[in-house]
Design a protein around this motif. Structure first.
Motif, PDB file in Angstrom:
ATOM      1  N   VAL A  58     -12.491   1.904   4.209  1.00  0.00           N
ATOM      2  CA  VAL A  58     -11.416   1.718   3.230  1.00  0.00           C
ATOM      3  C   VAL A  58     -10.279   2.647   3.620  1.00  0.00           C
ATOM      4  N   GLU A  59      -9.216   2.055   4.140  1.00  0.00           N
ATOM      5  CA  GLU A  59      -8.062   2.802   4.655  1.00  0.00           C
ATOM      6  C   GLU A  59      -6.829   1.950   4.416  1.00  0.00           C
ATOM      7  N   GLU A  61      -3.757   2.582   5.590  1.00  0.00           N
ATOM      8  CA  GLU A  61      -2.868   2.572   6.757  1.00  0.00           C
ATOM      9  C   GLU A  61      -3.458   1.624   7.799  1.00  0.00           C
ATOM     10  N   ASP A  62      -2.777   0.488   8.010  1.00  0.00           N
ATOM     11  CA  ASP A  62      -3.298  -0.557   8.894  1.00  0.00           C
ATOM     12  C   ASP A  62      -3.658  -0.048  10.284  1.00  0.00           C
ATOM     13  N   GLN A  63      -2.785   0.720  10.890  1.00  0.00           N
ATOM     14  CA  GLN A  63      -3.002   1.200  12.251  1.00  0.00           C
ATOM     15  C   GLN A  63      -4.256   2.074  12.341  1.00  0.00           C
ATOM     16  N   VAL A  64      -4.433   2.973  11.405  1.00  0.00           N
ATOM     17  CA  VAL A  64      -5.603   3.854  11.391  1.00  0.00           C
ATOM     18  C   VAL A  64      -6.860   3.023  11.163  1.00  0.00           C
ATOM     19  N   ARG A  65      -6.786   2.058  10.233  1.00  0.00           N
ATOM     20  CA  ARG A  65      -7.944   1.221   9.931  1.00  0.00           C
ATOM     21  C   ARG A  65      -8.376   0.412  11.158  1.00  0.00           C
ATOM     22  N   VAL A  66      -7.433  -0.190  11.853  1.00  0.00           N
ATOM     23  CA  VAL A  66      -7.759  -1.004  13.035  1.00  0.00           C
ATOM     24  C   VAL A  66      -8.365  -0.140  14.136  1.00  0.00           C
ATOM     25  N   LEU A  67      -7.804   1.039  14.370  1.00  0.00           N
ATOM     26  CA  LEU A  67      -8.343   1.911  15.415  1.00  0.00           C
ATOM     27  C   LEU A  67      -9.739   2.422  15.072  1.00  0.00           C
ATOM     28  N   ALA A  68      -9.939   2.861  13.835  1.00  0.00           N
ATOM     29  CA  ALA A  68     -11.255   3.357  13.429  1.00  0.00           C
ATOM     30  C   ALA A  68     -12.283   2.227  13.486  1.00  0.00           C
ATOM     31  N   GLU A  69     -11.893   1.053  13.036  1.00  0.00           N
ATOM     32  CA  GLU A  69     -12.796  -0.096  13.060  1.00  0.00           C
ATOM     33  C   GLU A  69     -13.169  -0.460  14.498  1.00  0.00           C
ATOM     34  N   ILE A  85      -8.260  -0.768  -2.980  1.00  0.00           N
ATOM     35  CA  ILE A  85      -9.402  -0.566  -3.873  1.00  0.00           C
ATOM     36  C   ILE A  85      -9.983  -1.914  -4.288  1.00  0.00           C
ATOM     37  N   GLU A  86      -9.114  -2.875  -4.587  1.00  0.00           N
ATOM     38  CA  GLU A  86      -9.568  -4.193  -5.019  1.00  0.00           C
ATOM     39  C   GLU A  86     -10.394  -4.875  -3.934  1.00  0.00           C
ATOM     40  N   GLN A  87      -9.930  -4.808  -2.687  1.00  0.00           N
ATOM     41  CA  GLN A  87     -10.680  -5.406  -1.576  1.00  0.00           C
ATOM     42  C   GLN A  87     -12.028  -4.715  -1.405  1.00  0.00           C
ATOM     43  N   ALA A  88     -12.036  -3.401  -1.523  1.00  0.00           N
ATOM     44  CA  ALA A  88     -13.283  -2.646  -1.375  1.00  0.00           C
ATOM     45  C   ALA A  88     -14.280  -3.019  -2.467  1.00  0.00           C
ATOM     46  N   LEU A  89     -13.816  -3.122  -3.709  1.00  0.00           N
ATOM     47  CA  LEU A  89     -14.707  -3.488  -4.814  1.00  0.00           C
ATOM     48  C   LEU A  89     -15.273  -4.897  -4.635  1.00  0.00           C
ATOM     49  N   ALA A  90     -14.461  -5.810  -4.102  1.00  0.00           N
ATOM     50  CA  ALA A  90     -14.948  -7.165  -3.841  1.00  0.00           C
ATOM     51  C   ALA A  90     -16.069  -7.135  -2.800  1.00  0.00           C
ATOM     52  N   LEU A  91     -15.904  -6.347  -1.747  1.00  0.00           N
ATOM     53  CA  LEU A  91     -16.944  -6.243  -0.719  1.00  0.00           C
ATOM     54  C   LEU A  91     -18.188  -5.552  -1.262  1.00  0.00           C
ATOM     55  N   LEU A  92     -18.006  -4.526  -2.070  1.00  0.00           N
ATOM     56  CA  LEU A  92     -19.144  -3.828  -2.670  1.00  0.00           C
ATOM     57  C   LEU A  92     -19.906  -4.721  -3.643  1.00  0.00           C
ATOM     58  N   PHE A 102     -16.773   4.632   4.328  1.00  0.00           N
ATOM     59  CA  PHE A 102     -15.873   5.552   5.026  1.00  0.00           C
ATOM     60  C   PHE A 102     -14.516   5.372   4.372  1.00  0.00           C
ATOM     61  N   ILE A 103     -14.093   6.364   3.578  1.00  0.00           N
ATOM     62  CA  ILE A 103     -12.956   6.155   2.686  1.00  0.00           C
ATOM     63  C   ILE A 103     -11.919   7.265   2.765  1.00  0.00           C
TER      64      ILE A 103
END
Length: 190
Positions: A58-59, A61-69, A85-92, A102-103
């Motif tokens: 859960v990040e 910042e798109d660039q950081v999220r893509v690199l970490a992923e 947060i909404e996307q994370a809750l849907a996945l959870l 990882f948040i």
């Protein structure tokens, strides 16, 4: 029916990550582990000589999220990704197995949004482990609000630091050795 061969189950996926230029990264992924329960995945992973995890990243910042992923997938982990947060809750809320959250503590300008999301996530999934990250200073008061089975990794962090944290704190080992970026110290930072 022939015997299961994990090497044949691996496929290659291309992921596009953006820095200053677009770079195509080839990442090995295991379809065999997707859809299996956590204990079964762990059993198969142990047979293959590594412990892999399903990590919800859960990040905002798109660039950081893509690199970490990209790093996490290269290391052999399965990733789920959320920019809010909404996307994370849907996945959870989905039946998808998740071993680690990882948040980023600061989401969409709210300095404690990651703290409250982690509390909700652990209420929904009590066995969930949490790795917090932030580029902002973290006070003792904030650290006291961290959920059980958690750790903190300050930004900027290198892929080596992330891999070490996953291995030492959570016992999730990498199946691949990360390669450093073009930083002055040879380390790619997020």
């Amino acid at each position: 029916m022939s015997a299961y061969d994990p090497k044949r189950a691996l496929r290659t996926t291309s992921v596009i990550s953006s820095l200053a230029l677009l770079t195509k990264v080839t990442i090995p992924c295991s379809n065999a582990l997707q859809g299996l329960g956590t204990s079964r995945r762990s059993s198969l992973s142990a047979q293959w000589g590594r412990v892999v995890a399903v990590i919800l990243l859960v990040e905002d910042e798109d660039q950081v999220r893509v690199l970490a992923e990209s790093f996490l997938q290269t290391a052999g982990h399965t990733t789920l990704s959320a920019g809010s947060i909404e996307q994370a809750l849907a996945l959870l809320s989905s039946p998808e197995p998740i071993d680690l959250l990882f948040i980023d503590l600061n989401l969409k300008g709210e300095s404690e949004a990651g703290l409250s999301l982690a509390v909700q996530a652990v209420e929904m999934r009590p066995a969930l482990k949490v790795l917090y990250t932030s580029g902002q200073a973290v006070t003792d008061g904030m650290m006291a609000l961290f959920v059980k089975n958690s750790a903190f990794l300050p930004k900027p962090y290198t892929v080596e630091q992330l891999g070490t944290m996953l291995g030492v704190k959570f016992n999730f080992r990498s199946s691949a050795r990360p390669h450093a970026g073009d930083g002055s110290d040879g380390a790619q930072r997020f």
